[in-house]
Each structure stands twice: as structure tokens, then as C-alpha cells.
Design a protein around this motif. Structure first.
Motif, mmCIF file in Angstrom:
data_model
loop_
_atom_site.group_PDB
_atom_site.id
_atom_site.type_symbol
_atom_site.label_atom_id
_atom_site.label_comp_id
_atom_site.label_asym_id
_atom_site.label_seq_id
_atom_site.Cartn_x
_atom_site.Cartn_y
_atom_site.Cartn_z
ATOM 1 N N GLN A 91 0.830 -1.200 0.000
ATOM 2 C CA GLN A 91 0.000 0.000 0.000
ATOM 3 C C GLN A 91 0.867 1.253 0.000
ATOM 4 O OE1 GLN A 91 -2.290 0.846 3.578
ATOM 5 N NE2 GLN A 91 -4.035 1.526 2.359
ATOM 6 N N ARG A 92 0.507 2.179 -0.872
ATOM 7 C CA ARG A 92 1.134 3.502 -0.858
ATOM 8 C C ARG A 92 0.274 4.464 -0.061
ATOM 9 N NH1 ARG A 92 2.909 7.102 -6.189
ATOM 10 N NH2 ARG A 92 3.956 8.779 -5.026
ATOM 11 N N GLU A 93 -0.970 4.600 -0.477
ATOM 12 C CA GLU A 93 -1.965 5.407 0.226
ATOM 13 C C GLU A 93 -3.337 5.035 -0.302
ATOM 14 O OE1 GLU A 93 -3.029 10.084 1.262
ATOM 15 O OE2 GLU A 93 -1.570 9.613 -0.295
ATOM 16 N N GLY A 94 -4.265 4.784 0.620
ATOM 17 C CA GLY A 94 -5.599 4.392 0.189
ATOM 18 C C GLY A 94 -5.526 3.140 -0.671
ATOM 19 N N ALA A 95 -6.190 3.188 -1.823
ATOM 20 C CA ALA A 95 -6.175 2.052 -2.741
ATOM 21 C C ALA A 95 -4.986 2.067 -3.685
ATOM 22 C CB ALA A 95 -7.471 2.032 -3.549
ATOM 23 N N ALA A 96 -4.169 3.091 -3.619
ATOM 24 C CA ALA A 96 -2.992 3.191 -4.492
ATOM 25 C C ALA A 96 -1.847 2.355 -3.936
ATOM 26 C CB ALA A 96 -2.552 4.643 -4.633
ATOM 27 N N LEU A 97 -1.126 1.698 -4.834
ATOM 28 C CA LEU A 97 -0.036 0.821 -4.447
ATOM 29 C C LEU A 97 1.320 1.449 -4.755
ATOM 30 C CD1 LEU A 97 -1.420 -2.595 -5.750
ATOM 31 C CD2 LEU A 97 -1.876 -1.417 -3.593
ATOM 32 N N VAL A 98 2.334 0.984 -4.052
ATOM 33 C CA VAL A 98 3.709 1.392 -4.359
ATOM 34 C C VAL A 98 4.016 0.962 -5.788
ATOM 35 C CG1 VAL A 98 6.133 1.027 -3.782
ATOM 36 C CG2 VAL A 98 4.417 1.215 -1.958
ATOM 37 N N PRO A 99 4.428 1.876 -6.647
ATOM 38 C CA PRO A 99 4.680 1.514 -8.046
ATOM 39 C C PRO A 99 5.668 0.361 -8.163
ATOM 40 C CG PRO A 99 4.695 3.893 -7.784
ATOM 41 C CD PRO A 99 4.623 3.321 -6.405
ATOM 42 N N GLY A 100 5.306 -0.606 -8.986
ATOM 43 C CA GLY A 100 6.157 -1.758 -9.225
ATOM 44 C C GLY A 100 6.032 -2.875 -8.213
ATOM 45 N N SER A 101 5.200 -2.688 -7.171
ATOM 46 C CA SER A 101 5.106 -3.712 -6.125
ATOM 47 C C SER A 101 4.040 -4.759 -6.397
ATOM 48 C CB SER A 101 4.824 -3.055 -4.764
ATOM 49 O OG SER A 101 3.504 -2.511 -4.719
ATOM 50 N N ASN A 102 3.104 -4.482 -7.289
ATOM 51 C CA ASN A 102 1.950 -5.353 -7.491
ATOM 52 C C ASN A 102 2.323 -6.502 -8.424
ATOM 53 O OD1 ASN A 102 -0.764 -5.877 -6.862
ATOM 54 N ND2 ASN A 102 -1.484 -4.987 -8.795
ATOM 55 N N ARG A 103 2.257 -7.727 -7.912
ATOM 56 C CA ARG A 103 2.653 -8.883 -8.711
ATOM 57 C C ARG A 103 1.575 -9.965 -8.659
ATOM 58 N NH1 ARG A 103 8.261 -10.815 -6.691
ATOM 59 N NH2 ARG A 103 7.442 -10.195 -4.643
ATOM 60 N N ARG A 104 1.447 -10.668 -9.772
ATOM 61 C CA ARG A 104 0.415 -11.693 -9.888
ATOM 62 C C ARG A 104 0.792 -12.933 -9.081
ATOM 63 N NH1 ARG A 104 -3.745 -13.028 -13.421
ATOM 64 N NH2 ARG A 104 -3.202 -11.443 -14.976
ATOM 65 N N LEU A 105 -0.210 -13.475 -8.392
ATOM 66 C CA LEU A 105 -0.063 -14.750 -7.703
ATOM 67 C C LEU A 105 -0.604 -15.873 -8.578
ATOM 68 C CD1 LEU A 105 -1.237 -13.545 -4.205
ATOM 69 C CD2 LEU A 105 0.998 -14.551 -4.662
ATOM 70 N N THR A 106 0.009 -17.039 -8.465
ATOM 71 C CA THR A 106 -0.449 -18.198 -9.221
ATOM 72 C C THR A 106 -0.798 -19.333 -8.274
ATOM 73 O OG1 THR A 106 1.823 -18.997 -9.491
ATOM 74 C CG2 THR A 106 0.922 -17.587 -11.248
ATOM 75 N N PHE A 107 -1.488 -20.332 -8.823
ATOM 76 C CA PHE A 107 -1.950 -21.490 -8.071
ATOM 77 C C PHE A 107 -1.667 -22.722 -8.930
ATOM 78 C CE2 PHE A 107 -4.286 -17.728 -7.004
ATOM 79 C CZ PHE A 107 -4.407 -17.763 -5.620
ATOM 80 N N ASP A 108 -0.737 -23.563 -8.461
ATOM 81 C CA ASP A 108 -0.268 -24.667 -9.301
ATOM 82 C C ASP A 108 0.206 -24.155 -10.656
ATOM 83 O OD1 ASP A 108 -0.674 -26.693 -7.426
ATOM 84 O OD2 ASP A 108 -2.731 -27.059 -8.080
ATOM 85 N N GLY A 109 0.802 -22.973 -10.644
ATOM 86 C CA GLY A 109 1.337 -22.394 -11.868
ATOM 87 C C GLY A 109 0.323 -21.706 -12.748
#
Length: 404
Positions: A91-109
Motif C-alpha cells: 500500500q502507498r496510500e488508500g487504494a494506491a499501491l507502491v509503483p512496481g510492487s503489485n505482482r500476480r499470484l499463481t496457483f499450481d502455476g
């Protein structure tokens, strides 16, 4: 390790999936590491799921580590639930994220996962490190949510929602609605040195943090987590909050009783050393007919199951509630009898005397005024801190094992 799908509540299977292979005993082997819960909440039925809705959920970590995994829950669903996009960032502020921090999660690839009714799912580990005390943001989207939704109502934390899949978007622009509940997310784990442990706080609305300041992480388990980060008395660093408003030890209500949710909400988490039990006021205050003997029997059953799982139990005395509408001398007599047992009965591995820490010196049946939020049951931020400060951190270590 690949993502692990789970149906039902097999604690041993879950722990085996989380801990992974045992390191080689060869001299060149790296120091052993394991997974530890860094954040958790207790899920129950929360309204009706909405298709094509995305949630941006803000949570606060306790233990730091790498190879983060999230656990998603369809525990109270009556149909399969698909998530086709799940991201994690900071989180950066509110719903905004730190730039470059948001990464996709996977499940069994895979980027999509379907959870059966009553099931749980663990994501694949995410490379990189998550710091202690970080404001982690998990964004998830379901194209087909419907029927009973699984979540946690009293988050005491602002999260965000929108229609359509905006999980990859790091800006706040699409996230125009706020919500103070967590949906479908019920735990986050990190990989730590094997010596690092965790404690689960099992309780009701007081543990849940009701009436503490929203968005500032001032529930008593949060204050405890901050103490643990700097402690030399213990290697426990993770704190999982298993508090649910109105929860009882013995009887189901809007949520399952502590006894009936113990496996999923407590014993399924990795790295746990100790359970800190602070529950019972809801059993005795509502004229339910519960006696001290009934409640103590519930404590005995709960403690036996926690000990059988290899964990210690630290019990907190029940706090005063005189002035609350359901208080009467009969309920107070039960509270006093139960607290006497907690202090001297020898059932628990240690005791945290919350009652002594928060009661008024002028009227021990009441909360100290500075700690009373005004309803005579729940606590101010100062009261939350006082309870956390009462816990002897070395008691959480469980160094000699349960029942010692």
C-alpha cells in the motif's frame, strides 16, 4: 512448491504442504527454514457473493520473511468459487499501491483457481521479501461469485472494491468504493528461519479489535506483534488474530464456536507455538445458563486439542463488563469463579491476567475509565495496549513443550 488446493480441514496435510521437504543433514545444507503465519483472520458467512467484483484488501503483517503465500477461503460457500486474477502489492496510500510492487499470484502455476465449497487454497510462493509491519494489499477478482460469501466483517481496516477486473492496476482510480470487511482472504504466510514461531490470539470482539481506531492497527494482538518484533525473550514473531465478534467458547451463533472453528482458524496455520486464549465473556453474559463448570470444561477440551497438536496455551482472564446491559451479579459470580480457575487451576501453560490489567481500582467489577470505550465491555486503544503489555513474551515461546 506449487499451490496446494485443500478441501476440508486436514491440519496435518496442510502443515505438510506448508513445511515442505526436510533439509539435508549434510554440512553444506542451508539453515532450515519453514513457513510461518504473518497475518490471519477468522472467516464466517458474510452476505452474498457478487459476480465480476474485485476486492483490494489491506492487511498488516507481523513476521517478516520471503516466499509469501496467501490463503483464500470458500469455507462457507455452497458452490465452487473461481478467482481468475489475484495480485499482491504494497500500500502507498488508500487504494494506491507502491509503483512496481503489485505482482500476480499463481496457483499450481496457473493464474486462475477454483475452490470447492468448504475449501481453502494456498497460492504458490511469491519470490522476494515481505517486511514485518508492512501494509500488504491483496487484490482478487471472481467472475462467478454467488451464494454465501466467506469473509470477516469487523476488519477495523479500510479496503476497496470495484466491478470488473482491476487487480493489476496500481492506481486508486478504479477503486471507488470502500468496505471495512475482508472477503475470501483468510491468511498470509512467509518463509522464515526454522527458529521463528507464531502465536494465535483466539477470542471474540475484543480480540477482533472492535472500537480500536480503524486503519491504525491498534487491536491488542497488533500491540503484541509490535512488542514481539523487538523482543529478546522469544523467537515468536508471527501473530494471527482469530477473534470474531460475539464468538463463544461453547455455542455456535453467527459464527462457529471456538471449539468448532479451532482446526481451521488456529491449528491449520504454520509455525504456531502458542495459542493465546481470551474468550468466555459471551458465554456467560447473555443469561445463557452457562456455569463456571461448563466454561471450564470447554477450556479443558480446547486445551487438550491444542496440546495434542503440539502447541502451548496461554489463557487470559475474562475482563470486567459491569455497566454492559447484560451484566448482573450472577454473571459476575461466574466470571470471578472462572478467573480464579484460570489463575490457579493449573490447566494452562501460562496465564495473562487481563482482568487485573484493565479493571478499575475503585470498582474491580468495572473497566478502568481510561480504558473503557463507553459501552463498558470494549476498550479504547489505551486499553488494548494495556492488555498486550500484560503478556509475558517468554510465555509464548513454548520452550519446554505443551503441558510442561
Amino acid at each position: 512448491m506449487k499451490g496446494t488446493r485443500l478441501r476440508g480441514l486436514s491440519v496435518l496435510a496442510l502443515l505438510a504442504a506448508l513445511l515442505g521437504p526436510v533439509p539435508s543433514a549434510a554440512g553444506s545444507a542451508p539453515p532450515p527454514r519453514h513457513d510461518v503465519v504473518t497475518w490471519a483472520t477468522s472467516a464466517f458467512r458474510l452476505g452474498t457473493g457478487v459476480p465480476d467484483r474485485a476486492y483490494r484488501l489491506v492487511v498488516h503483517t507481523s513476521a517478516g520473511g520471503d516466499r509469501m503465500r496467501v490463503r483464500l477461503s470458500n469455507a462457507f460457500g455452497d458452490r465452487p468459487l473461481t478467482f481468475d486474477s489475484v495480485y499482491a502489492g504494497l500500500q502507498r496510500e488508500g487504494a494506491a499501491l507502491v509503483p512496481g510492487s503489485n505482482r500476480r499470484l499463481t496457483f499450481d502455476g496457473r493464474t486462475s483457481v477454483t475452490i470447492p465449497p468448504g475449501g481453502l487454497v494456498l497460492s504458490d510462493p511469491l519470490p522476494g521479501r515481505v517486511s514485518a509491519g508492512a501494509d500488504l494489499v491483496v487484490s482478487l477478482h471472481s467472475p462467478d461469485a454467488g451464494g454465501p460469501a466467506t469473509g470477516h466483517r469487523l476488519a477495523m481496516q479500510t479496503s476497496y472494491l470495484t466491478q470488473g477486473d482491476h487487480t493489476a492496476d496500481e492506481s486508486a482510480a478504479p477503486w471507488t468504493r470502500t468496505v471495512t470487511s475482508w472477503f475470501y482472504l483468510d491468511a498470509v504466510t512467509v518463509r522464515t528461519p526454522a527458529r521463528t514461531g507464531a502465536v494465535v490470539a483466539l477470542g471474540d470482539s475484543i480480540t477482533d479489535g472492535w472500537e480500536s481506531t480503524t486503519d491504525l492497527n491498534r487491536r491488542w494482538p497488533d500491540y503484541l506483534a509490535r512488542r514481539l518484533q523487538h523482543s529478546l525473550a522469544t523467537t515468536v514473531r508471527g501473530v494471527a488474530n482469530a477473534g470474531i465478534s460475539a464468538n463463544k467458547v461453547l455455542a455456535d451463533g453467527a459464527s462457529p464456536s471456538a471449539l468448532n472453528r479451532l482446526d481451521r482458524d488456529v491449528l491449520s496455520h504454520p509455525g504456531v507455538r502458542t495459542v493465546l486464549l481470551f474468550e468466555g465473556v459471551n458465554d456467560l453474559k447473555a443469561h445463557t445458563g452457562v456455569t463456571a463448570e461448563d466454561l471450564i470444561d470447554g477450556y479443558r477440551e480446547l486445551t487438550a486439542r491444542v496440546h495434542a497438536a503440539g502447541h502451548c496455551v496461554v489463557a487470559a482472564t475474562i475482563a470486567p463488563f459491569k455497566g454492559w446491559s447484560e451484566w448482573d451479579p450472577e454473571a459476575e459470580a461466574v466470571r470471578q469463579e472462572v478467573n480464579a480457575f484460570i489463575r490457579t487451576g493449573g490447566l494452562f501453560d501460562a496465564v495473562a491476567d487481563f482482568d487485573r490489567a484493565v479493571r478499575s481500582p475503585d470498582d474491580p467489577e468495572s473497566i478502568r475509565p481510561a480504558y473503557d470505550n463507553g459501552d463498558h465491555l470494549h476498550f479504547t486503544d489505551e486499553g488494548m495496549r494495556a492488555m498486550a503489555d500484560t503478556v509475558r513474551l517468554k510465555d509464548l515461546e513454548c520452550a519446554s513443550g505443551p503441558g510442561s
